[in-house]
Design an enzyme around this catalytic site. Sequence first.
Site, PDB file in Angstrom:
ATOM      1  N   PHE A  55      18.428 -10.953 -35.780  1.00  0.00           N
ATOM      2  CA  PHE A  55      18.888 -12.310 -36.068  1.00  0.00           C
ATOM      3  C   PHE A  55      19.997 -12.724 -35.105  1.00  0.00           C
ATOM      4  O   PHE A  55      19.971 -13.818 -34.543  1.00  0.00           O
ATOM      5  CB  PHE A  55      19.399 -12.431 -37.505  1.00  0.00           C
ATOM      6  CG  PHE A  55      20.086 -13.735 -37.774  1.00  0.00           C
ATOM      7  CD1 PHE A  55      19.358 -14.847 -38.160  1.00  0.00           C
ATOM      8  CD2 PHE A  55      21.464 -13.879 -37.586  1.00  0.00           C
ATOM      9  CE1 PHE A  55      19.984 -16.075 -38.363  1.00  0.00           C
ATOM     10  CE2 PHE A  55      22.097 -15.088 -37.787  1.00  0.00           C
ATOM     11  CZ  PHE A  55      21.346 -16.195 -38.173  1.00  0.00           C
ATOM     12  N   ASP A 107      27.373  -1.069 -31.677  1.00  0.00           N
ATOM     13  CA  ASP A 107      26.440  -0.333 -30.829  1.00  0.00           C
ATOM     14  C   ASP A 107      26.642  -0.725 -29.368  1.00  0.00           C
ATOM     15  O   ASP A 107      26.195  -1.781 -28.934  1.00  0.00           O
ATOM     16  CB  ASP A 107      25.001  -0.624 -31.276  1.00  0.00           C
ATOM     17  CG  ASP A 107      23.991   0.313 -30.640  1.00  0.00           C
ATOM     18  OD1 ASP A 107      24.159   0.661 -29.454  1.00  0.00           O
ATOM     19  OD2 ASP A 107      23.031   0.713 -31.335  1.00  0.00           O
ATOM     20  N   SER A 147      22.394 -13.110 -46.774  1.00  0.00           N
ATOM     21  CA  SER A 147      22.022 -12.283 -47.915  1.00  0.00           C
ATOM     22  C   SER A 147      20.511 -12.050 -47.882  1.00  0.00           C
ATOM     23  O   SER A 147      19.845 -12.300 -46.876  1.00  0.00           O
ATOM     24  CB  SER A 147      22.463 -12.941 -49.231  1.00  0.00           C
ATOM     25  OG  SER A 147      22.235 -12.079 -50.319  1.00  0.00           O
ATOM     26  N   LYS A 174      16.703  -9.225 -52.043  1.00  0.00           N
ATOM     27  CA  LYS A 174      17.007  -8.024 -52.837  1.00  0.00           C
ATOM     28  C   LYS A 174      18.298  -8.162 -53.633  1.00  0.00           C
ATOM     29  O   LYS A 174      18.587  -7.341 -54.509  1.00  0.00           O
ATOM     30  CB  LYS A 174      17.044  -6.808 -51.923  1.00  0.00           C
ATOM     31  CG  LYS A 174      15.677  -6.507 -51.333  1.00  0.00           C
ATOM     32  CD  LYS A 174      15.747  -5.563 -50.161  1.00  0.00           C
ATOM     33  CE  LYS A 174      14.375  -5.424 -49.516  1.00  0.00           C
ATOM     34  NZ  LYS A 174      13.915  -6.673 -48.856  1.00  0.00           N
ATOM     35  N   ARG A 211      12.874  -5.438 -36.497  1.00  0.00           N
ATOM     36  CA  ARG A 211      12.845  -3.981 -36.514  1.00  0.00           C
ATOM     37  C   ARG A 211      12.713  -3.457 -37.941  1.00  0.00           C
ATOM     38  O   ARG A 211      13.453  -3.863 -38.836  1.00  0.00           O
ATOM     39  CB  ARG A 211      14.135  -3.412 -35.893  1.00  0.00           C
ATOM     40  CG  ARG A 211      14.185  -3.525 -34.389  1.00  0.00           C
ATOM     41  CD  ARG A 211      15.317  -2.683 -33.841  1.00  0.00           C
ATOM     42  NE  ARG A 211      16.599  -3.063 -34.409  1.00  0.00           N
ATOM     43  CZ  ARG A 211      17.416  -3.963 -33.889  1.00  0.00           C
ATOM     44  NH1 ARG A 211      17.059  -4.597 -32.803  1.00  0.00           N
ATOM     45  NH2 ARG A 211      18.573  -4.245 -34.456  1.00  0.00           N
ATOM     46  N   THR A 267       2.028   0.314 -50.315  1.00  0.00           N
ATOM     47  CA  THR A 267       2.663   0.820 -51.533  1.00  0.00           C
ATOM     48  C   THR A 267       1.958   0.360 -52.800  1.00  0.00           C
ATOM     49  O   THR A 267       1.805   1.121 -53.748  1.00  0.00           O
ATOM     50  CB  THR A 267       4.144   0.403 -51.579  1.00  0.00           C
ATOM     51  OG1 THR A 267       4.239  -1.023 -51.462  1.00  0.00           O
ATOM     52  CG2 THR A 267       4.936   1.055 -50.453  1.00  0.00           C
ATOM     53  N   ARG A 275       7.952   2.516 -53.536  1.00  0.00           N
ATOM     54  CA  ARG A 275       9.056   3.421 -53.225  1.00  0.00           C
ATOM     55  C   ARG A 275      10.212   3.168 -54.193  1.00  0.00           C
ATOM     56  O   ARG A 275      10.314   2.076 -54.767  1.00  0.00           O
ATOM     57  CB  ARG A 275       9.524   3.209 -51.786  1.00  0.00           C
ATOM     58  CG  ARG A 275       8.495   3.586 -50.734  1.00  0.00           C
ATOM     59  CD  ARG A 275       8.902   3.096 -49.377  1.00  0.00           C
ATOM     60  NE  ARG A 275       8.920   1.633 -49.326  1.00  0.00           N
ATOM     61  CZ  ARG A 275       9.289   0.932 -48.254  1.00  0.00           C
ATOM     62  NH1 ARG A 275       9.674   1.540 -47.163  1.00  0.00           N
ATOM     63  NH2 ARG A 275       9.276  -0.388 -48.292  1.00  0.00           N
TER      64      ARG A 275
END
Length: 338
Positions: free
Chosen positions: A16, A39, A129, A132, A177, A196, A255
């Site tokens: 982003f 990084d 945000s 989730k 990613r 899943t 999961r």
Amino acid sequence: MFNNKKIFVTGGTGTFGKRFIQKVINNFNPKKVTIFSRDEHKQYEMKNSNEFKKHLKKLRFFIGDVKDNDRVNMALREGYDFVVHAAALKHIDIAEYNPFEVVKTNIFGTYNVINASMQFDVKKIIALSTDKAVSPKNLYGATKLVLEKIVNAANNYNDTSKISFSVVRYGNVMGSRGSVIPFFLKKRKTGKLPLTDLKSTRFNIETDDAVNFVIKSLKLMQGGEVFVPMMKSYRLIDLAKSISEKVKIIETGLRPGEKLHESLVSQEELLNTFEFKDFFVVAPISQYNDWNIKKFIKKNNIKSKIKQPSKEYNSFNNKSFLNKSELKQLIKKFETFE
């Protein structure tokens, strides 16, 4: 809005962050854009890439971690007009195994950004945000729920300055990613695609759409809102079959911490949620925030009809789904991930 302004982006080397900065420097005339991330290799690559080389006079690369309060203060003390807070630890399973690190980054890191922004008179801050955060089932979602609360609560302690705090909430960015299309393309070579749950649905948002929505929210924000874009959904089984009709689909089970469907506006939020033409606003409920819908409409000169939604906004009950043809067009964009 960004012309001759100074912009600070945490997590500026992420999917982003890079696209947001690229959009800002190519379409506006900012005075300076600071990329804050931990990084050094990603900063090196970004600094030397063709799309950013020609803008180096306006770009500042700052190595730092939002967990480090002193470093955040040092980076923000020059004074900025806008802060976009995108830095986070995001992988659900890694978060479950390393909970304290995720809490330190996603919660205390956000707290550091808030404090520094208030101290050095930032005009607007918007934090990213995720779906989730809605009725969270995992630690990552719980930390993002806390992020939403502390960012919007910052408006309550802001009587003496003009800074505004808001949040943008959306789902996984398609093609980023770790997202599902690159994962499926990689697994396609094996002749098997792990899924899943065959009933799973997800929202679709591409990086450019996420960037445009954050810019739009920065323009609209009054302080205290959670902005949610309207998006199309897709069924994971349709996506898998669009990757290849020949591969075998193996159902592996959800999961730990994973939801069957994504939710962006919960049932409990409906009373303080307003539906516009192409987005929702979840209004602040604090007694200390004087936000109201009439004020918001007047400030932004909104003419379109608005209403309060009657049901939870999730990827399962969404009115609009991507068909297989549309999914195949999306997949073509990310063939290079193979």
